[in-house]
Design a protein around this motif. Sequence first.
Motif, mmCIF file in Angstrom:
data_model
loop_
_atom_site.group_PDB
_atom_site.id
_atom_site.type_symbol
_atom_site.label_atom_id
_atom_site.label_comp_id
_atom_site.label_asym_id
_atom_site.label_seq_id
_atom_site.Cartn_x
_atom_site.Cartn_y
_atom_site.Cartn_z
ATOM 1 N N ALA A 85 0.855 -1.186 0.000
ATOM 2 C CA ALA A 85 0.000 0.000 0.000
ATOM 3 C C ALA A 85 0.890 1.234 0.000
ATOM 4 N N VAL A 86 0.714 2.105 -0.974
ATOM 5 C CA VAL A 86 1.482 3.346 -1.066
ATOM 6 C C VAL A 86 0.563 4.495 -0.665
ATOM 7 N N LEU A 87 0.885 5.147 0.446
ATOM 8 C CA LEU A 87 0.095 6.276 0.926
ATOM 9 C C LEU A 87 0.628 7.571 0.320
ATOM 10 N N VAL A 88 -0.254 8.357 -0.285
ATOM 11 C CA VAL A 88 0.118 9.631 -0.897
ATOM 12 C C VAL A 88 -0.610 10.733 -0.131
ATOM 13 N N PRO A 89 0.122 11.601 0.585
ATOM 14 C CA PRO A 89 -0.522 12.578 1.470
ATOM 15 C C PRO A 89 -1.001 13.823 0.743
ATOM 16 N N GLY A 90 -1.797 14.601 1.465
ATOM 17 C CA GLY A 90 -2.301 15.850 0.939
ATOM 18 C C GLY A 90 -1.569 17.047 1.503
ATOM 19 N N SER A 91 -2.259 18.177 1.564
ATOM 20 C CA SER A 91 -1.629 19.447 1.889
ATOM 21 C C SER A 91 -1.052 19.471 3.301
ATOM 22 N N ASP A 92 -0.066 20.356 3.478
ATOM 23 C CA ASP A 92 0.579 20.609 4.778
ATOM 24 C C ASP A 92 1.219 19.366 5.385
ATOM 25 N N THR A 93 1.701 18.455 4.553
ATOM 26 C CA THR A 93 2.482 17.328 5.049
ATOM 27 C C THR A 93 3.940 17.611 4.720
ATOM 28 N N ASN A 94 4.759 17.697 5.748
ATOM 29 C CA ASN A 94 6.172 18.019 5.582
ATOM 30 C C ASN A 94 6.938 17.408 6.748
ATOM 31 N N LEU A 95 8.204 17.726 6.880
ATOM 32 C CA LEU A 95 9.002 17.087 7.919
ATOM 33 C C LEU A 95 8.557 17.494 9.317
ATOM 34 N N GLU A 96 8.019 18.705 9.475
ATOM 35 C CA GLU A 96 7.543 19.129 10.789
ATOM 36 C C GLU A 96 6.241 18.439 11.179
ATOM 37 N N THR A 97 5.407 18.128 10.214
ATOM 38 C CA THR A 97 4.108 17.498 10.497
ATOM 39 C C THR A 97 4.135 16.001 10.186
ATOM 40 N N TYR A 98 5.313 15.467 9.957
ATOM 41 C CA TYR A 98 5.455 14.088 9.496
ATOM 42 C C TYR A 98 4.850 13.074 10.471
ATOM 43 N N GLY A 99 4.850 13.411 11.751
ATOM 44 C CA GLY A 99 4.357 12.474 12.761
ATOM 45 C C GLY A 99 2.932 12.023 12.517
ATOM 46 N N ARG A 100 2.065 12.926 12.097
ATOM 47 C CA ARG A 100 0.666 12.537 11.872
ATOM 48 C C ARG A 100 0.538 11.649 10.640
ATOM 49 N N PHE A 101 1.367 11.905 9.624
ATOM 50 C CA PHE A 101 1.387 11.044 8.440
ATOM 51 C C PHE A 101 1.860 9.647 8.827
ATOM 52 N N ARG A 102 2.887 9.586 9.636
ATOM 53 C CA ARG A 102 3.420 8.306 10.111
ATOM 54 C C ARG A 102 2.386 7.555 10.945
ATOM 55 N N ASP A 103 1.638 8.268 11.781
ATOM 56 C CA ASP A 103 0.621 7.612 12.607
ATOM 57 C C ASP A 103 -0.392 6.868 11.745
ATOM 58 N N GLY A 104 -0.820 7.499 10.653
ATOM 59 C CA GLY A 104 -1.772 6.852 9.759
ATOM 60 C C GLY A 104 -1.175 5.638 9.073
ATOM 61 N N ALA A 105 0.090 5.744 8.651
ATOM 62 C CA ALA A 105 0.750 4.615 7.999
ATOM 63 C C ALA A 105 0.902 3.447 8.969
ATOM 64 N N LEU A 106 1.258 3.733 10.211
ATOM 65 C CA LEU A 106 1.388 2.680 11.214
ATOM 66 C C LEU A 106 0.044 2.006 11.488
ATOM 67 N N ALA A 107 -1.018 2.805 11.563
ATOM 68 C CA ALA A 107 -2.349 2.239 11.816
ATOM 69 C C ALA A 107 -2.750 1.298 10.683
ATOM 70 N N LEU A 108 -2.472 1.691 9.441
ATOM 71 C CA LEU A 108 -2.800 0.828 8.311
ATOM 72 C C LEU A 108 -1.945 -0.430 8.336
ATOM 73 N N SER A 109 -0.670 -0.276 8.653
ATOM 74 C CA SER A 109 0.223 -1.432 8.715
ATOM 75 C C SER A 109 -0.262 -2.451 9.738
ATOM 76 N N ARG A 110 -0.727 -1.969 10.885
ATOM 77 C CA ARG A 110 -1.222 -2.874 11.934
ATOM 78 C C ARG A 110 -2.539 -3.525 11.542
ATOM 79 N N GLN A 111 -3.288 -2.856 10.675
ATOM 80 C CA GLN A 111 -4.568 -3.401 10.208
ATOM 81 C C GLN A 111 -4.358 -4.576 9.260
ATOM 82 N N LEU A 112 -3.225 -4.582 8.581
ATOM 83 C CA LEU A 112 -2.980 -5.546 7.516
ATOM 84 C C LEU A 112 -2.171 -6.743 8.011
ATOM 85 N N GLY A 113 -2.081 -7.759 7.190
ATOM 86 C CA GLY A 113 -1.372 -8.983 7.546
ATOM 87 C C GLY A 113 0.136 -8.839 7.423
ATOM 88 N N PRO A 114 0.881 -9.868 7.828
ATOM 89 C CA PRO A 114 2.341 -9.798 7.869
ATOM 90 C C PRO A 114 3.004 -9.751 6.502
#
Length: 307
Positions: free
Chosen positions: A112-141
Amino acid sequence: MASRLRRALLAALVTASVVVPLMGAAGPGEVPAPAPVALGPVRVAGLEHRYAANREGIRAAEAMAARHGDRKRARALRKMRGASRHFLSFDGRNGGRAVEVYGDLGRATRIAVLVPGSDTNLETYGRFRDGALALSRQLGPRTAVIGWLGYKTPGTVAPEVLTTGRAAGAAPRLAAFVRELNAAMPRARISLLCHSYGSVVCARAARGLNAADIVLYGSPGTGYDDARQLHTRATVWAGRGGHDWIGGVPHVRIPLLATTVGFGTDPVSRGFGARIFDAGDVGHSDYLRPGSAALASMGRIVEGRDA
């Protein structure tokens, strides 16, 4: 005269609809950073070397940010260079680019390739990462999630957020990255999950893309009238949460001077022709929140099941 006045009023309405809900969000200042580590195309056999090289690149960018006196950027980079983090690429210049892997990419049969929207940058990266981690945990190994911050996203209060300009520049880079994944892992099933302005990027990159799914969520529109104009063999999905303010954005395209404002047809409308998935009642930033209907639906799509 009446036609020009109508276009001007619609343009003002589009601007207000996008900007007003997020007033006060500011883009990052430019922080100096070294040139990125020179790496070739993604190859499964060289992943560990690639991760280590990018970790050192992040360390160098952190040191330069600290010397510049930008403590916020330096703190963000310090978190990103942790031993458990796996970056396929990193560039700290001009707002920052980063492509991070969650899961075991070398063994993945689904990506799964996540493509973010506006105001995603290195300072706000944590929220983008949180979503990616949540999806990763939702999916299989055997599924890997890749957070693709491969372009300079527009700010939510910047004029660029209302046009396809940033998407036009980002789309070739996204398409090239997907081709790298196809070459490195030809049997993997690839899905693009595209949030908000990221859905405009994915739509521009879609033509001829070798992907199973293109998922548009929280989308203001794509710049196209219907899904057929994307010219893709991928299944195009669309979903919008019941509390997402983007649903109130006028779905228009208005020629103004040398550009066009707005993104046209609503992707969740019948006329657009996408397959609709259940996004529940989430707000604009909550699609990948753990336990949400939207996260469950997109997890099923990535796994090749019916959403």
